[in-house]
Write a protein that holds these residues in place. Sequence first.
Motif, short mmCIF file in Angstrom:
data_model
loop_
_atom_site.label_atom_id
_atom_site.label_comp_id
_atom_site.label_asym_id
_atom_site.label_seq_id
_atom_site.Cartn_x
_atom_site.Cartn_y
_atom_site.Cartn_z
N MET A 164 0.81 -1.21 0.00
CA MET A 164 0.00 0.00 0.00
C MET A 164 0.85 1.27 0.00
SD MET A 164 -2.92 -1.23 -0.36
CE MET A 164 -3.79 0.33 -0.35
N ILE A 165 1.99 1.24 0.66
CA ILE A 165 2.84 2.43 0.72
C ILE A 165 3.52 2.69 -0.62
CG2 ILE A 165 5.05 1.45 1.43
CD1 ILE A 165 3.39 4.53 3.00
N THR A 166 3.70 1.65 -1.44
CA THR A 166 4.35 1.84 -2.74
C THR A 166 3.34 2.01 -3.87
OG1 THR A 166 4.48 -0.58 -3.03
CG2 THR A 166 6.38 0.52 -2.05
N ASN A 167 2.23 1.28 -3.84
CA ASN A 167 1.29 1.31 -4.96
C ASN A 167 0.29 2.46 -4.89
OD1 ASN A 167 0.75 -2.10 -6.18
ND2 ASN A 167 2.60 -0.89 -5.96
N THR A 168 -0.18 2.80 -3.70
CA THR A 168 -1.23 3.81 -3.59
C THR A 168 -0.83 5.17 -4.15
OG1 THR A 168 -2.16 2.69 -1.65
CG2 THR A 168 -2.81 4.97 -2.00
N PRO A 169 0.33 5.74 -3.79
CA PRO A 169 0.69 7.06 -4.34
C PRO A 169 0.81 7.06 -5.86
CG PRO A 169 2.06 6.53 -2.44
CD PRO A 169 1.33 5.28 -2.81
N MET A 170 1.44 6.02 -6.42
CA MET A 170 1.62 5.98 -7.88
C MET A 170 0.28 5.86 -8.60
SD MET A 170 5.11 3.87 -8.78
CE MET A 170 5.07 2.58 -7.54
N MET A 171 -0.60 5.01 -8.07
CA MET A 171 -1.90 4.87 -8.72
C MET A 171 -2.70 6.16 -8.59
SD MET A 171 -4.70 1.84 -8.30
CE MET A 171 -6.10 1.78 -9.43
N GLY A 172 -2.58 6.85 -7.46
CA GLY A 172 -3.28 8.12 -7.29
C GLY A 172 -2.86 9.14 -8.33
N ILE A 173 -1.56 9.21 -8.62
CA ILE A 173 -1.07 10.14 -9.64
C ILE A 173 -1.68 9.82 -11.00
CG2 ILE A 173 0.98 10.87 -10.94
CD1 ILE A 173 2.58 10.42 -8.34
N ASN A 174 -1.70 8.55 -11.36
CA ASN A 174 -2.22 8.15 -12.66
C ASN A 174 -3.74 8.32 -12.76
OD1 ASN A 174 0.31 7.23 -13.89
ND2 ASN A 174 0.26 5.67 -12.31
N LEU A 175 -4.45 8.12 -11.66
CA LEU A 175 -5.89 8.36 -11.67
C LEU A 175 -6.18 9.84 -11.91
CD1 LEU A 175 -7.07 6.06 -8.73
CD2 LEU A 175 -7.76 5.86 -11.13
N TYR A 176 -5.33 10.70 -11.40
CA TYR A 176 -5.52 12.14 -11.61
C TYR A 176 -5.40 12.49 -13.10
CZ TYR A 176 -4.64 17.17 -11.46
OH TYR A 176 -4.69 18.53 -11.68
N PHE A 177 -4.41 11.88 -13.78
CA PHE A 177 -4.22 12.14 -15.21
C PHE A 177 -5.04 11.19 -16.09
CE2 PHE A 177 -0.33 13.92 -13.36
CZ PHE A 177 -0.29 15.16 -13.97
N GLU A 178 -5.73 10.23 -15.48
CA GLU A 178 -6.62 9.27 -16.16
C GLU A 178 -5.88 8.37 -17.14
OE1 GLU A 178 -10.13 11.10 -17.72
OE2 GLU A 178 -10.35 12.44 -16.00
N THR A 179 -4.59 8.18 -16.95
CA THR A 179 -3.80 7.22 -17.72
C THR A 179 -2.44 7.08 -17.04
OG1 THR A 179 -3.11 6.54 -19.94
CG2 THR A 179 -2.67 8.82 -19.31
N TRP A 180 -1.66 6.09 -17.47
CA TRP A 180 -0.34 5.90 -16.87
C TRP A 180 0.63 6.95 -17.43
CZ3 TRP A 180 1.03 2.74 -12.92
CH2 TRP A 180 2.39 2.69 -12.61
N VAL A 181 1.17 7.79 -16.57
CA VAL A 181 2.02 8.90 -17.01
C VAL A 181 3.45 8.78 -16.46
CG1 VAL A 181 0.08 10.49 -17.25
CG2 VAL A 181 1.29 10.34 -15.05
N LEU A 182 3.76 7.72 -15.75
CA LEU A 182 5.06 7.61 -15.08
C LEU A 182 6.11 6.88 -15.92
CD1 LEU A 182 3.84 6.79 -11.45
CD2 LEU A 182 4.38 9.02 -12.46
#
Length: 373
Positions: free
Chosen positions: A99-117
């Motif tokens: 949860m400490i590794t996946n949650t922040p990254m997924m939150g960023i991508n949900l904001y942009f509505e696609t994988w941006v990393l």
Amino acid sequence: MESFASQSAFGPHFAALSNGSVTDKVTPDMAHLIHPYWNQFPAMDPIWAKILTFYMICIGFISWCGNGVVLYIFSTTKSLRTPANLLVINLAISDFGIMITNTPMMGINLYFETWVLGPMMCDIYAALGSAFGCSSIWSMTMIALDRYQVIVKGVAGRPMTIKLALMKIAFIWAMGSIWTLAPVFGWSRYVPEGNLTSCGIDYLERDWNPRSYLIFYTIFVYYIPLFLICHSYWFILAAVSAHEKAMREQAKKMNVKSLRSSEDAEKSAEGKLAKVALVTISLWFMAWTPYTVINNMGLFKFEGLTPLNTIWGACFAKSAACYNPIVYGISHPKYRLALKEKCPCCVFGKVEDASKASDAQSQATTNENESKA
């Protein structure tokens, strides 16, 4: 990006799209990882991104707090520093890590509505999720097997020692490493999935390479652990049930109500174990079965897979990280006693006295030894 003809071949809805595709926001560096199957689906309503973000924040907060508290209590309470509890600590580390590794990254991508990393972070995200998830699953399995050894086999079972616990933990992380690193070195691969805000195993390709990986991964990370957990708790419940029956019959022969003076005040070991077994297996199915079904559907049949249900399946699997602290921590009487002492606001209901506090397996073992004496 695939041609229009190639894209429409994967579904009849592509030509009818009026508000674009779920793949429209894909960045150029990620385009080669997107399976053409997703092109047929319209862009998801932005409200779903907000709902998913809220859900991930909720389960992330619960998991961080729950597993963090478990780690703190077990590491600072001397009576809880037992070899068997090293497995519980390992479970908490795994759940906290995912949860400490996946949650922040997924939150960023949900904001942009696609994988941006970028592709590298896609591999890292999926690899960390796979490693911690596999470790969590096998930690639960080892805990069940340890309880089986103590309760079913009793004195004939192999006692848990620090060396044995560390060997089991090494095995757990070896399993996680094998299945995590295999896609990095070419056996299958990690790709964006669902609404393309999360990355996971490629379950849409028809080549034998990714399909063989998915078959073996499912066997070793889902079916075998599930079988071992069900097997362990089945015989645990059978053993405790037989013991409880023998105790009742002995009490009847002695013309007494019960051989336990505190039976009216406390629940029997049978009842406690039944609840733990039922909750463990139920949460297992709830958390991991939907995502396993999604993977198998992609393996054999595409129809029915949508960006919405696949991303919810991935998120729901992560929710196991907030269930486990409750099942393996709060159901542990000694843990509850320590938690009440160090963090009383986190404890609800009755807490046993120190002299009576014991986990289900030690209680059942003591009862068994008493009946043999």
